[in-house]
Write an enzyme that holds these catalytic residues in place. Structure first.
Site, PDB file in Angstrom:
ATOM      1  CG  PHE A  16      -1.283   1.321   1.475  1.00 16.36           C
ATOM      2  CD1 PHE A  16      -2.387   2.107   0.483  1.00 16.36           C
ATOM      3  CD2 PHE A  16      -1.427   1.620   3.074  1.00 16.36           C
ATOM      4  CE1 PHE A  16      -3.011   3.195   0.848  1.00 16.36           C
ATOM      5  CE2 PHE A  16      -2.290   2.984   3.116  1.00 16.36           C
ATOM      6  CZ  PHE A  16      -2.433   3.692   2.589  1.00 16.36           C
ATOM      7  CB  THR A  41       3.310 -11.194   1.263  1.00 12.59           C
ATOM      8  OG1 THR A  41       2.413  -9.780   1.162  1.00 12.59           O
ATOM      9  CG2 THR A  41       4.470 -11.399   1.472  1.00 12.59           C
ATOM     10  CB  ALA A  88       6.569  -4.564   7.543  1.00  7.35           C
ATOM     11  CB  THR A 105       8.641  -9.927   7.413  1.00  8.63           C
ATOM     12  OG1 THR A 105       7.957 -11.293   6.427  1.00  8.63           O
ATOM     13  CG2 THR A 105       9.548  -8.647   6.632  1.00  8.63           C
ATOM     14  CB  THR A 134       3.930   2.189  13.075  1.00  9.93           C
ATOM     15  OG1 THR A 134       2.465   2.094  13.776  1.00  9.93           O
ATOM     16  CG2 THR A 134       4.952   0.843  14.088  1.00  9.93           C
ATOM     17  CG  ASP A 135       0.771   5.825  15.603  1.00 11.40           C
ATOM     18  OD1 ASP A 135       1.287   5.040  15.080  1.00 11.40           O
ATOM     19  OD2 ASP A 135      -0.247   6.313  15.465  1.00 11.40           O
ATOM     20  CD  GLU A 136      -0.738   0.029  15.037  1.00 12.38           C
ATOM     21  OE1 GLU A 136      -0.545  -1.252  15.682  1.00 12.38           O
ATOM     22  OE2 GLU A 136      -1.165   0.457  14.305  1.00 12.38           O
ATOM     23  CE1 TYR A 159       3.437  -3.789  11.669  1.00 15.26           C
ATOM     24  CE2 TYR A 159       1.586  -2.402  13.044  1.00 15.26           C
ATOM     25  CZ  TYR A 159       2.609  -2.670  12.083  1.00 15.26           C
ATOM     26  OH  TYR A 159       3.048  -1.084  11.491  1.00 15.26           O
ATOM     27  CE  LYS A 163       7.163  -0.921  11.240  1.00 11.37           C
ATOM     28  NZ  LYS A 163       7.497  -1.531   9.866  1.00 11.37           N
ATOM     29  NE  ARG A 223      -5.825   2.326  16.266  1.00 12.07           N
ATOM     30  CZ  ARG A 223      -6.943   1.735  17.528  1.00 12.07           C
ATOM     31  NH1 ARG A 223      -6.333   2.678  18.257  1.00 12.07           N
ATOM     32  NH2 ARG A 223      -6.102   0.902  17.887  1.00 12.07           N
ATOM     33  CG  ASP A 288     -12.995  -4.519  21.704  1.00 17.33           C
ATOM     34  OD1 ASP A 288     -11.853  -4.165  20.921  1.00 17.33           O
ATOM     35  OD2 ASP A 288     -12.447  -4.069  22.918  1.00 17.33           O
ATOM     36  NE  ARG A 289      -7.050  -5.191  15.988  1.00 23.68           N
ATOM     37  CZ  ARG A 289      -6.950  -3.914  15.336  1.00 23.68           C
ATOM     38  NH1 ARG A 289      -6.069  -3.552  15.673  1.00 23.68           N
ATOM     39  NH2 ARG A 289      -6.739  -4.169  13.630  1.00 23.68           N
ATOM     40  N   PRO A 290      -7.895  -8.861  20.990  1.00 24.50           N
ATOM     41  CG  PRO A 290      -7.582 -10.423  20.902  1.00 24.50           C
ATOM     42  CD  PRO A 290      -7.938  -9.847  19.840  1.00 24.50           C
TER      43      PRO A 290
HETATM   44  P1  NAD Z   1       1.513  -3.653   3.540  1.00 25.90           P
HETATM   45  O1  NAD Z   1       1.080  -4.882   3.695  1.00 25.90           O
HETATM   46  O2  NAD Z   1       0.247  -3.097   2.498  1.00 25.90           O
HETATM   47  O3  NAD Z   1       2.673  -4.205   2.531  1.00 25.90           O
HETATM   48  C1  NAD Z   1       3.976  -4.558   2.793  1.00 25.90           C
HETATM   49  C2  NAD Z   1       4.407  -4.850   1.532  1.00 25.90           C
HETATM   50  O4  NAD Z   1       5.497  -5.448   2.322  1.00 25.90           O
HETATM   51  C3  NAD Z   1       3.435  -5.782   0.919  1.00 25.90           C
HETATM   52  O5  NAD Z   1       3.856  -5.830  -0.736  1.00 25.90           O
HETATM   53  C4  NAD Z   1       4.242  -7.209   1.197  1.00 25.90           C
HETATM   54  O6  NAD Z   1       4.215  -8.067  -0.328  1.00 25.90           O
HETATM   55  C5  NAD Z   1       6.061  -6.713   1.438  1.00 25.90           C
HETATM   56  N1  NAD Z   1       6.339  -7.846   2.650  1.00 25.90           N
HETATM   57  C6  NAD Z   1       5.595  -8.691   3.173  1.00 25.90           C
HETATM   58  N2  NAD Z   1       7.012  -8.761   3.918  1.00 25.90           N
HETATM   59  C7  NAD Z   1       7.705  -8.988   2.927  1.00 25.90           C
HETATM   60  C8  NAD Z   1       9.349  -9.893   3.094  1.00 25.90           C
HETATM   61  N3  NAD Z   1       9.674 -10.626   3.347  1.00 25.90           N
HETATM   62  N4  NAD Z   1      10.179  -9.647   2.602  1.00 25.90           N
HETATM   63  C9  NAD Z   1       9.656  -8.988   0.757  1.00 25.90           C
HETATM   64  N5  NAD Z   1       8.833  -7.975   1.038  1.00 25.90           N
HETATM   65  C10 NAD Z   1       8.192  -8.462   1.990  1.00 25.90           C
HETATM   66  O7  NAD Z   1       1.874  -2.058   3.667  1.00 25.90           O
HETATM   67  P2  NAD Z   1       1.738  -0.387   4.285  1.00 25.90           P
HETATM   68  O8  NAD Z   1       0.703  -0.567   4.538  1.00 25.90           O
HETATM   69  O9  NAD Z   1       2.392  -0.346   2.538  1.00 25.90           O
HETATM   70  O10 NAD Z   1       3.148  -0.767   5.370  1.00 25.90           O
HETATM   71  C11 NAD Z   1       4.447   0.033   4.899  1.00 25.90           C
HETATM   72  C12 NAD Z   1       5.106   0.616   5.648  1.00 25.90           C
HETATM   73  O11 NAD Z   1       4.557   1.257   6.868  1.00 25.90           O
HETATM   74  C13 NAD Z   1       4.873  -0.766   6.635  1.00 25.90           C
HETATM   75  O12 NAD Z   1       6.545  -1.226   7.768  1.00 25.90           O
HETATM   76  C14 NAD Z   1       4.220  -0.693   7.773  1.00 25.90           C
HETATM   77  O13 NAD Z   1       4.896  -1.087   9.153  1.00 25.90           O
HETATM   78  C15 NAD Z   1       4.681   0.395   7.870  1.00 25.90           C
HETATM   79  N6  NAD Z   1       3.146   1.630   8.178  1.00 25.90           N
HETATM   80  C16 NAD Z   1       2.011   1.430   7.741  1.00 25.90           C
HETATM   81  C17 NAD Z   1       0.795   2.290   8.685  1.00 25.90           C
HETATM   82  C18 NAD Z   1      -0.097   1.696   8.205  1.00 25.90           C
HETATM   83  O14 NAD Z   1      -1.291   2.158   8.065  1.00 25.90           O
HETATM   84  N7  NAD Z   1      -0.788   1.055   6.568  1.00 25.90           N
HETATM   85  C19 NAD Z   1       1.186   3.003   9.504  1.00 25.90           C
HETATM   86  C20 NAD Z   1       2.109   2.799  10.012  1.00 25.90           C
HETATM   87  C21 NAD Z   1       3.342   2.502   9.677  1.00 25.90           C
HETATM   88  P1  TYD Z   2      -6.286  -1.231  11.398  1.00 26.29           P
HETATM   89  O1  TYD Z   2      -7.169  -0.598  10.364  1.00 26.29           O
HETATM   90  O2  TYD Z   2      -6.316  -2.337  11.418  1.00 26.29           O
HETATM   91  O3  TYD Z   2      -5.476  -0.054  11.877  1.00 26.29           O
HETATM   92  P2  TYD Z   2      -4.845  -0.421  13.589  1.00 26.29           P
HETATM   93  O4  TYD Z   2      -5.506  -1.826  14.132  1.00 26.29           O
HETATM   94  O5  TYD Z   2      -3.010  -0.744  12.827  1.00 26.29           O
HETATM   95  O6  TYD Z   2      -4.774   0.726  14.207  1.00 26.29           O
HETATM   96  O7  TYD Z   2      -7.712  -1.008  12.690  1.00 26.29           O
HETATM   97  C1  TYD Z   2      -8.002   0.764  12.520  1.00 26.29           C
HETATM   98  C2  TYD Z   2      -8.977   0.747  13.922  1.00 26.29           C
HETATM   99  O8  TYD Z   2      -9.876   0.368  13.697  1.00 26.29           O
HETATM  100  C3  TYD Z   2      -8.537  -0.613  15.005  1.00 26.29           C
HETATM  101  O9  TYD Z   2      -8.817   1.034  16.222  1.00 26.29           O
HETATM  102  C4  TYD Z   2      -9.255  -1.484  14.752  1.00 26.29           C
HETATM  103  C5  TYD Z   2     -10.813  -1.419  14.136  1.00 26.29           C
HETATM  104  N1  TYD Z   2     -10.824  -2.179  13.586  1.00 26.29           N
HETATM  105  C6  TYD Z   2     -12.407  -2.856  14.006  1.00 26.29           C
HETATM  106  O10 TYD Z   2     -13.541  -1.687  14.324  1.00 26.29           O
HETATM  107  N2  TYD Z   2     -13.117  -3.328  12.294  1.00 26.29           N
HETATM  108  C7  TYD Z   2     -12.207  -4.091  11.379  1.00 26.29           C
HETATM  109  O11 TYD Z   2     -12.897  -4.419  10.814  1.00 26.29           O
HETATM  110  C8  TYD Z   2     -11.172  -3.450  11.326  1.00 26.29           C
HETATM  111  C9  TYD Z   2     -10.361  -4.213  10.712  1.00 26.29           C
HETATM  112  C10 TYD Z   2     -10.188  -2.804  12.433  1.00 26.29           C
END
Ligand code: NAD
Ligand code: TYD
Length: 351
Positions: A16, A41, A88, A105, A134-136, A159, A163, A223, A288-290
């Site tokens: 993404f 993946t 990741a 990974t 990530t901020d997490e 997760y 990170k 969030r 809820d998510r654990p």
């Molecule tokens: P995503 O899951 O959409 O994409 C991850 C990509 O990494 C995929 O293309 C996957 O094929 C590749 N990948 C996974 N394992 C791999 C491996 N072993 N070797 C090579 N490639 C591999 O994730 P994203 O949302 O695009 O996140 C990108 C980065 O940003 C991550 O490091 C994530 O922790 C960080 N991040 C994401 C968010 C968010 O809101 N999406 C927020 C904070 C930080």
């Molecule tokens: P998510 O997009 O999985 O990101 P993160 O857990 O990394 O913040 O979830 C965002 C928020 O939405 C989180 O509080 C969990 C909640 N959520 C739902 O309520 N329903 C869902 O189906 C999903 C995927 C997430």
């Protein structure tokens, strides 16, 4: 290529945020060479890069970053001087049901990328290793306050713990080897090419299909939403102007609770997809998510004040653009949904 060409190795560039970053860089710079490496993946999709498939500025290699031999044989001879490390495992729910791949990974994969970069650094050709985090890693906030770069690490999910481990490794390569590393910690992204297991794309696609909108718990978790295109400009700035060894938080002060987000998506869907209106009737409160973190919020003052970063998009414009993108790009998401992908909700409730 001439001596001023930016040559960037992008890990996870078919995911993404990584693919949005590829778009951002190729749109912003003519004189650039990108090497995207990705394992492809379930979350990686070459279709995300389709637009550039005939562009000689982009090369793609399928590489698992957690496979040391693959990294060495495929990447050692690539001529890059910057690394943007996105690859990741990224979904909290999957880290709860299957944490091992996250350690593999996110921790080992980052380690092998750092080792690869260290070789380039010792040859004198590495100018930047930008680690996307990530901020997490900071854990969960109560009602007040925001994460700053000095907030202590307190990761709560496998997760975020994986990170956090990768962030510490990156930090150590500055302090031990003097490598030009920068880490960015951002809040929740949204936008085009977002895999539909995450809240915003899942809700949009479920609305389009008349499926239930599963809201975890009471929907009161908060969030801080960041448009992916703004995130990409911040990463690029941190690569170019960030101070080695420093970390930068990225966010746009845009906190909303989950129910607010889902209701807003329903309202937009009523406008753009009136056939399913009112979409709010699809909302379902589910288990809820654990260990669900209550609130995340980013204080982006450092990147704003020290690097001069300014986001370009308002939330209203960006969320509308996002909804419209999924409506227009049915081919993209229908192909994903026709595969083996099942949301966490479906895994829990529909098996
Ligand atoms: P995503 O899951 O959409 O994409 C991850 C990509 O990494 C995929 O293309 C996957 O094929 C590749 N990948 C996974 N394992 C791999 C491996 N072993 N070797 C090579 N490639 C591999 O994730 P994203 O949302 O695009 O996140 C990108 C980065 O940003 C991550 O490091 C994530 O922790 C960080 N991040 C994401 C968010 C968010 O809101 N999406 C927020 C904070 C930080
Ligand atoms: P998510 O997009 O999985 O990101 P993160 O857990 O990394 O913040 O979830 C965002 C928020 O939405 C989180 O509080 C969990 C909640 N959520 C739902 O309520 N329903 C869902 O189906 C999903 C995927 C997430």
């Amino acid at each position: 290529m001439n001596s001023t060409t930016r040559k960037i190795l992008i890990t996870g560039g078919a995911g993404f945020i990584g693919s949005n970053f590829v778009h951002y860089i190729l749109e912003s710079y003519e004189d650039v060479k990108l090497f995207v490496i990705d394992k492809l993946t379930y979350a990686g999709n070459l279709k995300n890069l389709d637009r550039w498939k005939d562009d000689s500025r982009l090369d793609f290699l399928r590489v698992d970053i957690a496979d040391k031999n693959a990294v060495n044989t495929s990447c050692e001879n690539l001529d890059f001087n910057e690394v943007a490390h996105f690859a990741a495992e990224s979904h909290v729910d999957r880290s709860i049901t299957g944490p091992e791949e996250f350690v593999r990974t996110n921790v080992m994969g980052t380690f092998y990328m750092l080792e690869l970069a260290r070789k380039k650094y010792e040859q004198g050709s590495l100018t930047r290793f930008l680690h996307v985090s990530t901020d997490e890693v900071f854990g969960s906030l109560g009602e007040d306050g925001a994460f700053s770069e000095t907030t202590s690490y307190a990761p709560n999910s496998p997760y975020s713990a994986s990170k956090a481990g990768s962030d510490h490794l990156v930090r150590s390569y500055f302090h031990t080897y003097g490598m030009p590393v920068v880490t960015t910690n951002c809040s929740n992204n949204y936008g085009p090419f977002h895999f539909p297991e995450k809240l915003i794309p899942l809700m949009i696609l479920n609305c389009l299909q008349g499926k239930a909108l599963p809201v975890y718990g009471k929907g009161d978790n908060i969030r801080d939403w960041l448009y992916v295109k703004d995130h990409c400009s911040a990463i690029d700035l941190a690569m170019l102007k960030g101070v080695s060894g420093e970390t930068y938080n990225i966010g746009t002060r845009n906190e909303m609770n989950n129910l607010q987000i889902v209701e807003l998506i329903c309202t937009l869907m009523d406008k753009y997809h009136p056939a399913g209106a009112p979409h709010k009737k699809l909302i379902q409160f589910v288990k809820d998510r654990p260990g669900h973190d209550f609130r995340y919020a980013i204080d982006p003052s450092k990147i704003e004040n020290q690097l001069g970063w300014k986001p370009k998009y308002s939330f209203e414009t960006a969320i509308q653009e996002t909804v419209e993108w999924y409506i227009k790009n049915g081919d993209w998401w229908k192909e994903i949904l026709s595969g083996e992908y099942k949301s966490y909700y479906e895994m829990q409730y529909k098996n």
